[in-house]
Design a protein around this motif. Structure first.
Motif, PDB file in Angstrom:
ATOM      1  N   ARG A 187       0.706  -1.040   0.221  1.00  0.00           N
ATOM      2  CA  ARG A 187       0.037   0.207   0.097  1.00  0.00           C
ATOM      3  C   ARG A 187       0.790   1.625   0.323  1.00  0.00           C
ATOM      4  NH1 ARG A 187      -4.714   1.427   4.325  1.00  0.00           N
ATOM      5  NH2 ARG A 187      -5.635   3.774   3.617  1.00  0.00           N
ATOM      6  N   GLN A 188       2.202   1.315   0.783  1.00  0.00           N
ATOM      7  CA  GLN A 188       2.499   2.126   0.275  1.00  0.00           C
ATOM      8  C   GLN A 188       3.426   2.705  -0.283  1.00  0.00           C
ATOM      9  OE1 GLN A 188       6.025   2.472   4.001  1.00  0.00           O
ATOM     10  NE2 GLN A 188       6.546   4.361   3.486  1.00  0.00           N
TER      11      GLN A 188
ATOM     12  N   LYS B  71       2.165   1.859  -3.123  1.00  0.00           N
ATOM     13  CA  LYS B  71       1.317   2.563  -4.192  1.00  0.00           C
ATOM     14  C   LYS B  71       1.238   3.879  -4.203  1.00  0.00           C
ATOM     15  CE  LYS B  71      -1.081  -1.826  -5.342  1.00  0.00           C
ATOM     16  NZ  LYS B  71      -2.838  -1.976  -5.524  1.00  0.00           N
ATOM     17  N   HIS B  72       0.858   4.230  -3.178  1.00  0.00           N
ATOM     18  CA  HIS B  72       0.818   5.636  -2.456  1.00  0.00           C
ATOM     19  C   HIS B  72       2.273   6.167  -2.959  1.00  0.00           C
ATOM     20  CE1 HIS B  72      -2.452   5.799  -0.491  1.00  0.00           C
ATOM     21  NE2 HIS B  72      -2.125   4.568   0.041  1.00  0.00           N
ATOM     22  N   GLU B  73       3.369   5.910  -2.418  1.00  0.00           N
ATOM     23  CA  GLU B  73       4.739   6.741  -2.827  1.00  0.00           C
ATOM     24  C   GLU B  73       3.847   6.800  -4.719  1.00  0.00           C
ATOM     25  OE1 GLU B  73       7.936   4.380  -1.177  1.00  0.00           O
ATOM     26  OE2 GLU B  73       7.099   5.287   0.897  1.00  0.00           O
TER      27      GLU B  73
END
Length: 124
Positions: free
Chosen positions: A25-26, A28-30
């Motif tokens: 998830r991190q 993807k956010h980055e």
């Protein structure tokens, strides 16, 4: 105690799984954060294209109004020509008649001059 063992076993399985999910998830956010400047640049390009299109549409509108004015002038000219043609034809006909009469008078005068010269030669 069994519950504690089960809880410990489950936690040993769930923690890596949750950490993997959180790291994905991190990531993807980055990746999404890295895309923001590109999206802003694309939006700027789209906005510039929209401005260009609006300017072109204004020019098209101006040309359309000019074409309408030219069309109105052309229709007025055609109307004037339609009204002037019979008058011009009448004036031309009158001119031909008058020129014909003038030519006939000139020929009659020339004939009289020749006749007078012939009469002058015939007298001696």
């Amino acid at each position: 105690m069994e519950t504690a063992v089960i809880a410990l076993a489950v936690s040993q399985l769930l923690v890596p799984l949750l950490q993997g999910l959180l790291s994905r998830r991190q990531a993807k956010h980055e990746a999404a954060v890295e895309q923001v400047p590109l999206l802003v640049e694309r939006l700027g390009t789209v906005a510039a294209d929209v401005r260009d299109i609006k300017a072109e549409l204004r020019r098209v509108g101006e040309h359309d109004s000019l074409l309408k004015q030219v069309d109105l002038r052309l229709k007025a000219l055609e109307s004037w020509q339609a009204e002037a043609r019979p008058q011009l034809a009448r004036a031309s006909s009158d001119t031909h008649l008058l020129m014909g009469e003038r030519s006939a008078r000139q020929m009659h005068h020339a004939a009289n001059v020749v006749a007078a010269q012939d009469a002058g030669r015939a007298r001696p």
